[in-house]
Enzyme design. Structure first.
Site, mmCIF file in Angstrom:
data_model
loop_
_atom_site.group_PDB
_atom_site.id
_atom_site.type_symbol
_atom_site.label_atom_id
_atom_site.label_comp_id
_atom_site.label_asym_id
_atom_site.label_seq_id
_atom_site.Cartn_x
_atom_site.Cartn_y
_atom_site.Cartn_z
ATOM 1 N N PHE A 67 37.273 32.294 40.450
ATOM 2 C CA PHE A 67 37.562 31.471 39.501
ATOM 3 C C PHE A 67 37.480 31.892 38.267
ATOM 4 O O PHE A 67 37.126 32.914 38.275
ATOM 5 C CB PHE A 67 36.846 29.829 40.192
ATOM 6 N N ALA B 195 34.149 30.758 45.158
ATOM 7 C CA ALA B 195 33.314 31.630 44.243
ATOM 8 C C ALA B 195 32.518 29.446 44.056
ATOM 9 O O ALA B 195 31.985 29.732 43.330
ATOM 10 C CB ALA B 195 33.967 31.863 43.312
ATOM 11 N N LYS C 39 47.713 26.497 47.000
ATOM 12 C CA LYS C 39 48.032 27.464 46.678
ATOM 13 C C LYS C 39 49.570 28.609 47.263
ATOM 14 O O LYS C 39 50.486 28.877 46.737
ATOM 15 C CB LYS C 39 47.067 29.009 47.010
ATOM 16 N N ARG D 30 39.403 40.115 47.941
ATOM 17 C CA ARG D 30 38.958 39.315 49.137
ATOM 18 C C ARG D 30 39.876 39.164 50.287
ATOM 19 O O ARG D 30 41.619 38.846 49.611
ATOM 20 C CB ARG D 30 37.985 37.891 48.752
ATOM 21 N N TRP E 215 53.049 40.794 36.732
ATOM 22 C CA TRP E 215 54.172 40.119 37.432
ATOM 23 C C TRP E 215 55.256 39.592 36.994
ATOM 24 O O TRP E 215 55.612 40.168 37.927
ATOM 25 C CB TRP E 215 53.425 38.256 36.930
ATOM 26 N N PHE F 30 52.848 34.619 31.061
ATOM 27 C CA PHE F 30 53.900 33.469 31.670
ATOM 28 C C PHE F 30 55.520 33.587 30.338
ATOM 29 O O PHE F 30 55.704 33.691 28.581
ATOM 30 C CB PHE F 30 53.842 32.631 31.753
ATOM 31 N N THR G 188 46.315 38.837 40.941
ATOM 32 C CA THR G 188 47.357 39.608 40.940
ATOM 33 C C THR G 188 47.024 40.344 38.880
ATOM 34 O O THR G 188 47.112 41.899 39.260
ATOM 35 C CB THR G 188 48.509 38.997 40.164
ATOM 36 N N LYS H 15 43.488 36.356 38.561
ATOM 37 C CA LYS H 15 42.950 36.879 38.789
ATOM 38 C C LYS H 15 43.024 37.993 39.429
ATOM 39 O O LYS H 15 43.464 39.898 39.501
ATOM 40 C CB LYS H 15 41.594 36.610 38.856
#
Length: 556
Positions: free
Chosen positions: A301, A273, A105, A94, A409, A381, A73, A71
């Site tokens: 999330f 969240a 992460k 955020r 990405w 991806f 990204t 999200k």
């Protein structure tokens, strides 16, 4: 292939004064934190508050795999693509918590060629906002115990203290602790525990406050516990709000940074969240709305958590009216929701993908209930196959949703051009009829049941005896007419992380309620949810390092 941190370290940033200049913000309205970070002074608001608002675009997602679905990204890449199309776009995101950075992460400032910069600073201490919140939270905790130590004039019941200490790191050993303080009249001890800072009420208060006066008022309204007769005791009775606000006065100011492609970004506030309301600060969003024409923000999330709380809590309190939503989906998450183990998500599996798409369909149905037009962005991806992508496009299209490919990405803003054009087209052709899904004046049970049945797909809600007692107390004290913030797992629409896809007619189990009176909402704890996470078996911290020249590695 370069890692995220290697990409970030090779990028050349522009001085933050230049980024501010893109928004017509003069240097006199900046508090500089070096060459590439700045806070916006409160005086700036007086100069821009009469300007018309830009278009507000929310980025949310389906229920994720443990690795997340991109999200942040996507938000960054969408903003970069908007700028490539000649639009004045601003991000409102955020701040990362040290918990996930050192835990699962290893970083949360975007990825690939869609990152906010300086990446290392933002992921670590940034401008010190979250540390200030930790200090303010723990100051109140120490004032509570100090008051009891020196006679307890307020007759605080030590067994009914609700306020916890906090720390912005994952540490399961701090979930439950015993405090013991020696004094002349004997030993004073009580059971307590820690929250992670981003789940604290202080974080929620700062993110919902409009100014210093509002901040102080909210801090004073915090309920720290009950007295011996069962009446709530407020932080203002301990004369705590002034010192707490002093610790938070700089943290309240939004942070201005930039993306890899120099798009302006306001990165401020960071509630989770799954255990908090999951949105960046109201102040940063309102500044962005005045400074840009297209504002891209993100809620944490899946849409059952972040988007619902964005709509029903943040937008309600701040008077915001979102114009469009981008729903992020990945092939791997759809297969995960179709029952594929995370170890084999990179293998083509059309059967599992078809089964898992029901999760995407449910989230699209939910977003329609809020009256906001939605676009599905398939975050591509390298392991995704054309057959898999075509299947998602076909199924989502049958629900009337516009589906686009996102390759941000790998390609940055260029990889988000299709998405940006789709968003602009939707904004031009469709009008948002945004509305919350419940009336905050309804009873606590009715509000929770509305969210559980309408958004999660539950058939019923079961309240524990403890929760029922807490509801009765809140109603008796007339503290119940506020929004609801449900804390539950992010991996399922239900409160059971093993119920993937689109579970239906299940029972949502509400174990307890916590009133965030200063923030202005009630937290309902559903299922097994921890407000102090633990580290995984192999935490990201094991791979983070810094060399003799101060160059950091391992943030990814």
């Amino acid at each position: 292939m370069l890692s995220d941190i290697e990409i970030a370290q090779k990028a050349k940033m522009k001085p933050i004064r230049e980024i501010a200049g893109m928004l017509d913000v003069e240097e006199t309205n900046l508090e500089l934190y070096g060459d590439y970070k700045a806070k916006l002074k409160p005086e700036l608001w007086e100069k821009i508050k009469s300007k018309p608002d830009g278009k507000l675009i929310l980025v949310t997602a389906i229920n994720p795999t443990p690795a997340g679905e991109g999200k942040t990204t996507t938000s960054i890449g969408l903003a970069q693509a908007m700028v490539k199309l000649g639009k004045k776009a601003v991000l409102a995101l955020r701040e990362p918590s040290l918990g996930p950075c050192m835990g699962m992460k290893g970083g949360a400032a975007g990825g690939g060629y869609a990152q906010v910069m300086p990446m290392e600073d933002i992921n670590l201490h940034f401008t010190g906002d979250i540390h200030a919140m930790t200090a303010a939270n723990n100051l109140l905790a120490s004032l509570i115990d100090n008051h009891i130590y020196f006679g307890n004039v307020l007759e605080i019941d030590p067994e009914k203290i609700l306020w916890k200490r906090c720390l912005d790191l994952n540490d399961r050993a701090l979930r439950s602790i015993t405090l013991k303080i020696e004094k002349k009249s004997g030993a004073y001890s009580r059971e307590e525990g820690f929250n992670i800072t981003v789940a604290s009420e202080i974080m929620a208060i700062l993110c919902l406050s409009e100014n210093i006066a509002d901040l102080k008022k909210r801090l004073g309204k915090i309920i720290i516990g009950l007295d011996r007769s069962g009446k709530p005791i407020f932080a203002r009775e301990l004369k705590a709000e002034g010192a707490m606000a002093a610790l938070l006065k700089d943290a309240l100011k939004p942070n201005l940074v930039q993306t890899l492609e120099h798009t302006p970004a306001l990165v401020h506030g960071g509630p989770f969240a799954n255990i908090a309301h999951g949105c960046n600060s109201v102040l940063a969003t309102k500044y962005a709305l005045k400074l840009g024409d297209f504002i891209i923000t993100e809620a944490g999330f899946g849409a059952d958590l972040g988007a619902e709380k964005f709509f029903d809590i943040k937008c309600r309190m701040a008077g915001l009216k979102p114009d469009a939503v981008v729903l992020v989906a990945t092939i791997r998450s759809l297969k995960y929701n179709g029952g594929v183990p995370k170890e084999t998500l990179t293998e083509e599996n059309l059967d599992a993908l078809s089964k898992g798409i029901v999760n995407l369909e449910k989230h699209l149905e939910n977003l329609k209930k809020f009256g906001v037009p939605a676009i599905v962005a398939v975050n591509i991806f390298p392991t995704d196959t054309e057959k898999e992508i075509d299947l998602v496009v076909e199924r989502a299209g049958k629900l009337g949703a516009r589906v686009v490919r996102s390759e941000i990405w790998e390609k940055g803003g260029e990889g988000g051009m299709e998405m940006a054009k789709a968003v602009l087209e939707v904004l031009e052709k469709e009008r948002s009829s945004f509305a919350s899904i419940y009336d905050e004046k309804k009873s606590i049970e009715e509000k929770i049941e509305t969210i559980a049945k309408e958004i999660y797909g539950a058939g019923a809600v079961e309240f524990s005896e403890k929760a029922k007692e807490q509801i009765a107390m809140l109603e008796k004290e007339k503290l119940d007419k506020v929004p609801i913030c449900i804390a539950k797992t992010q991996y399922s629409l239900s409160d059971d992380p093993k119920k993937l896809g689109r579970p239906e007619n299940f029972t949502l189990n509400v174990k307890e309620l916590r009133l965030s009176n200063g923030a202005g909402f009630i937290v309902a704890i559903a299922g097994d949810i921890m407000t102090m996470p633990g580290l995984p078996k192999s935490p990201a911290a094991e791979r983070i390092d810094v060399d003799e020249e101060g160059k950091i590695s391992g943030l990814f």
